[in-house]
Design a protein around this motif. Structure first.
Motif, PDB file in Angstrom:
ATOM      1  N   MET A   1       0.841  -1.205   0.000  1.00  0.00           N
ATOM      2  CA  MET A   1       0.000   0.000   0.000  1.00  0.00           C
ATOM      3  C   MET A   1       0.875   1.255   0.000  1.00  0.00           C
ATOM      4  O   MET A   1       1.955   1.253   0.587  1.00  0.00           O
ATOM      5  CB  MET A   1      -0.890  -0.015   1.255  1.00  0.00           C
ATOM      6  CG  MET A   1      -1.952   1.068   1.226  1.00  0.00           C
ATOM      7  SD  MET A   1      -2.868   1.257   2.771  1.00  0.00           S
ATOM      8  CE  MET A   1      -3.968  -0.112   2.721  1.00  0.00           C
ATOM      9  N   LEU A   2       0.397   2.295  -0.659  1.00  0.00           N
ATOM     10  CA  LEU A   2       1.119   3.575  -0.621  1.00  0.00           C
ATOM     11  C   LEU A   2       1.171   4.084   0.818  1.00  0.00           C
ATOM     12  O   LEU A   2       0.237   3.858   1.590  1.00  0.00           O
ATOM     13  CB  LEU A   2       0.372   4.615  -1.473  1.00  0.00           C
ATOM     14  CG  LEU A   2       0.301   4.355  -2.974  1.00  0.00           C
ATOM     15  CD1 LEU A   2      -0.715   5.295  -3.618  1.00  0.00           C
ATOM     16  CD2 LEU A   2       1.678   4.528  -3.597  1.00  0.00           C
ATOM     17  N   ARG A   3       2.269   4.795   1.154  1.00  0.00           N
ATOM     18  CA  ARG A   3       2.377   5.360   2.500  1.00  0.00           C
ATOM     19  C   ARG A   3       2.722   6.849   2.377  1.00  0.00           C
ATOM     20  O   ARG A   3       3.676   7.205   1.679  1.00  0.00           O
ATOM     21  CB  ARG A   3       3.473   4.608   3.279  1.00  0.00           C
ATOM     22  CG  ARG A   3       3.506   4.955   4.735  1.00  0.00           C
ATOM     23  CD  ARG A   3       4.323   3.935   5.565  1.00  0.00           C
ATOM     24  NE  ARG A   3       5.010   2.937   4.816  1.00  0.00           N
ATOM     25  CZ  ARG A   3       6.358   2.879   4.711  1.00  0.00           C
ATOM     26  NH1 ARG A   3       7.119   3.760   5.306  1.00  0.00           N
ATOM     27  NH2 ARG A   3       6.923   1.919   4.003  1.00  0.00           N
ATOM     28  N   LEU A   4       1.937   7.695   3.021  1.00  0.00           N
ATOM     29  CA  LEU A   4       2.183   9.140   2.964  1.00  0.00           C
ATOM     30  C   LEU A   4       2.618   9.635   4.336  1.00  0.00           C
ATOM     31  O   LEU A   4       1.911   9.455   5.323  1.00  0.00           O
ATOM     32  CB  LEU A   4       0.900   9.882   2.550  1.00  0.00           C
ATOM     33  CG  LEU A   4       1.005  11.414   2.576  1.00  0.00           C
ATOM     34  CD1 LEU A   4       1.968  11.916   1.498  1.00  0.00           C
ATOM     35  CD2 LEU A   4      -0.377  12.060   2.400  1.00  0.00           C
ATOM     36  N   TYR A   5       3.783  10.280   4.374  1.00  0.00           N
ATOM     37  CA  TYR A   5       4.228  10.982   5.582  1.00  0.00           C
ATOM     38  C   TYR A   5       3.815  12.442   5.417  1.00  0.00           C
ATOM     39  O   TYR A   5       4.152  13.079   4.406  1.00  0.00           O
ATOM     40  CB  TYR A   5       5.752  10.885   5.734  1.00  0.00           C
ATOM     41  CG  TYR A   5       6.221   9.507   6.104  1.00  0.00           C
ATOM     42  CD1 TYR A   5       6.465   9.157   7.426  1.00  0.00           C
ATOM     43  CD2 TYR A   5       6.421   8.543   5.117  1.00  0.00           C
ATOM     44  CE1 TYR A   5       6.886   7.872   7.767  1.00  0.00           C
ATOM     45  CE2 TYR A   5       6.843   7.257   5.451  1.00  0.00           C
ATOM     46  CZ  TYR A   5       7.076   6.936   6.774  1.00  0.00           C
ATOM     47  OH  TYR A   5       7.493   5.674   7.108  1.00  0.00           O
ATOM     48  N   ASP A   6       3.081  12.952   6.403  1.00  0.00           N
ATOM     49  CA  ASP A   6       2.635  14.335   6.319  1.00  0.00           C
ATOM     50  C   ASP A   6       2.694  14.971   7.704  1.00  0.00           C
ATOM     51  O   ASP A   6       3.262  14.391   8.639  1.00  0.00           O
ATOM     52  CB  ASP A   6       1.221  14.406   5.716  1.00  0.00           C
ATOM     53  CG  ASP A   6       0.133  13.835   6.608  1.00  0.00           C
ATOM     54  OD1 ASP A   6       0.431  13.356   7.721  1.00  0.00           O
ATOM     55  OD2 ASP A   6      -1.039  13.860   6.182  1.00  0.00           O
ATOM     56  N   ILE A  16      -1.230  16.387  -1.623  1.00  0.00           N
ATOM     57  CA  ILE A  16      -1.154  14.961  -1.936  1.00  0.00           C
ATOM     58  C   ILE A  16      -2.418  14.245  -1.442  1.00  0.00           C
ATOM     59  O   ILE A  16      -2.954  13.366  -2.128  1.00  0.00           O
ATOM     60  CB  ILE A  16       0.096  14.314  -1.273  1.00  0.00           C
ATOM     61  CG1 ILE A  16       1.347  15.170  -1.512  1.00  0.00           C
ATOM     62  CG2 ILE A  16       0.275  12.879  -1.783  1.00  0.00           C
ATOM     63  CD1 ILE A  16       1.651  15.515  -2.941  1.00  0.00           C
ATOM     64  N   ARG A  17      -2.900  14.633  -0.268  1.00  0.00           N
ATOM     65  CA  ARG A  17      -4.120  13.986   0.243  1.00  0.00           C
ATOM     66  C   ARG A  17      -5.314  14.279  -0.651  1.00  0.00           C
ATOM     67  O   ARG A  17      -6.186  13.433  -0.840  1.00  0.00           O
ATOM     68  CB  ARG A  17      -4.371  14.397   1.695  1.00  0.00           C
ATOM     69  CG  ARG A  17      -3.363  13.718   2.638  1.00  0.00           C
ATOM     70  CD  ARG A  17      -3.749  13.820   4.091  1.00  0.00           C
ATOM     71  NE  ARG A  17      -3.642  15.175   4.579  1.00  0.00           N
ATOM     72  CZ  ARG A  17      -4.669  15.961   4.873  1.00  0.00           C
ATOM     73  NH1 ARG A  17      -5.908  15.526   4.752  1.00  0.00           N
ATOM     74  NH2 ARG A  17      -4.457  17.167   5.326  1.00  0.00           N
ATOM     75  N   ILE A  18      -5.351  15.495  -1.214  1.00  0.00           N
ATOM     76  CA  ILE A  18      -6.451  15.819  -2.138  1.00  0.00           C
ATOM     77  C   ILE A  18      -6.379  14.886  -3.356  1.00  0.00           C
ATOM     78  O   ILE A  18      -7.375  14.267  -3.745  1.00  0.00           O
ATOM     79  CB  ILE A  18      -6.391  17.300  -2.586  1.00  0.00           C
ATOM     80  CG1 ILE A  18      -6.651  18.237  -1.415  1.00  0.00           C
ATOM     81  CG2 ILE A  18      -7.397  17.555  -3.717  1.00  0.00           C
ATOM     82  CD1 ILE A  18      -6.369  19.709  -1.712  1.00  0.00           C
ATOM     83  N   GLU A  28      -1.636   4.491   3.575  1.00  0.00           N
ATOM     84  CA  GLU A  28      -1.413   4.587   5.017  1.00  0.00           C
ATOM     85  C   GLU A  28      -0.890   6.003   5.282  1.00  0.00           C
ATOM     86  O   GLU A  28       0.022   6.465   4.586  1.00  0.00           O
ATOM     87  CB  GLU A  28      -0.370   3.543   5.423  1.00  0.00           C
ATOM     88  CG  GLU A  28      -0.047   3.561   6.893  1.00  0.00           C
ATOM     89  CD  GLU A  28       1.153   2.659   7.235  1.00  0.00           C
ATOM     90  OE1 GLU A  28       1.486   2.605   8.424  1.00  0.00           O
ATOM     91  OE2 GLU A  28       1.733   2.051   6.313  1.00  0.00           O
ATOM     92  N   ARG A  29      -1.467   6.667   6.281  1.00  0.00           N
ATOM     93  CA  ARG A  29      -1.064   8.043   6.571  1.00  0.00           C
ATOM     94  C   ARG A  29      -0.263   8.073   7.872  1.00  0.00           C
ATOM     95  O   ARG A  29      -0.747   7.589   8.905  1.00  0.00           O
ATOM     96  CB  ARG A  29      -2.312   8.917   6.682  1.00  0.00           C
ATOM     97  CG  ARG A  29      -1.986  10.359   6.974  1.00  0.00           C
ATOM     98  CD  ARG A  29      -3.238  11.218   7.029  1.00  0.00           C
ATOM     99  NE  ARG A  29      -2.888  12.576   7.432  1.00  0.00           N
ATOM    100  CZ  ARG A  29      -3.744  13.524   7.724  1.00  0.00           C
ATOM    101  NH1 ARG A  29      -5.044  13.272   7.646  1.00  0.00           N
ATOM    102  NH2 ARG A  29      -3.337  14.729   8.087  1.00  0.00           N
TER     103      ARG A  29
END
Ligand SMILES: N[C@@H](CCC(=O)N[C@@H](CS)C(=O)NCC(=O)O)C(=O)O
Length: 207
Positions: A1-6, A16-18, A28-29
């Protein structure tokens, strides 16, 4: 799964979330606390060469840094990035313009306001406003008689520019003078899948 660090208030991560929402992609956030210095954690530094959010980690484990690069990667092959080489170049031109002419000039005054330092840092804010207003004027002028920044449809150019521009009021910018920007932001915020910066906020807070 893609993972976003924010981080919770990061406008660059918001972009990116938009797009992830608009593309219907699961991810995964991982939300870092910038004030606690979590971007300097050694594990994070291994994936973020500039010690900043956003970082998108692909399913094969490779990280992408820089919000514009992440948007271009995710938008490839979707309606949010044109196939036509000239129009793609125009989209990239707007992404570069946002970073050079608007992003810091809006983001830094906003952070100073949010941290209650606006009075103390009045001179810094004035200097940044002097950098940012010409960029906002250029954007407003371009939008006269146009619906979208590039071609006839909403693209990642509109998405990328709209994030910090819609937060500029939080940094003390007088946005009432930009009617073209106001109407365009309303169109952007009405796009399918668009999400608020902070979902629980009142509608006016980041619009
Ligand atoms: N040009 C970068 C800017 C990224 C950036 O400034 N990130 C901020 C949050 S919006 C950050 O991580 N700041 C923490 C720091 O610099 O220590 C992008 O567009 O992604």
């Amino acid at each position: 799964m893609l993972r976003l660090y924010d981080s919770r208030l990061s406008g660059n991560s918001w972009k990116i979330r938009i797009l992830l929402s608009q593309l219907g992609l699961a991810y995964e956030r991982i939300t870092l606390d910038l004030q606690k210095g979590e971007t300097r954690d050694p594990a994070f530094l291994r994936i973020s060469r500039f010690a900043r959010v956003p970082v998108l980690v692909l399913e094969d484990g490779r990280p992408i840094v820089e919000s514009g690069a992440i948007l271009l990667h995710l938008a490839e092959g979707t309606p949010y990035l044109p196939d036509d080489p000239y129009l793609r170049t125009e989209v990239m031109g707007w992404l570069f313009f946002e970073q050079a002419d608007l992003q810091k000039a809006i983001a830094i005054p906003r952070v100073l306001h949010l941290r209650g330092l606006a009075e103390e840092k009045r001179h810094d804010i004035d200097r940044l406003h002097a950098d940012g207003y010409p960029g906002l004027e250029k954007l407003d002028r371009w939008l006269i008689g146009r619906t979208w920044l590039v071609g006839e449809r909403y693209t990642v150019a509109d998405l990328a520019l709209s994030a910090y521009v819609s937060l500029a009021g939080q940094g003390g910018y007088d946005m009432a003078r930009f009617a073209g920007i106001r109407d365009w932001l309303a169109r952007v915020h009405g796009q399918h899948g668009w999400v608020r910066l902070i979902p629980e906020d009142r509608p006016a807070a980041d619009a």
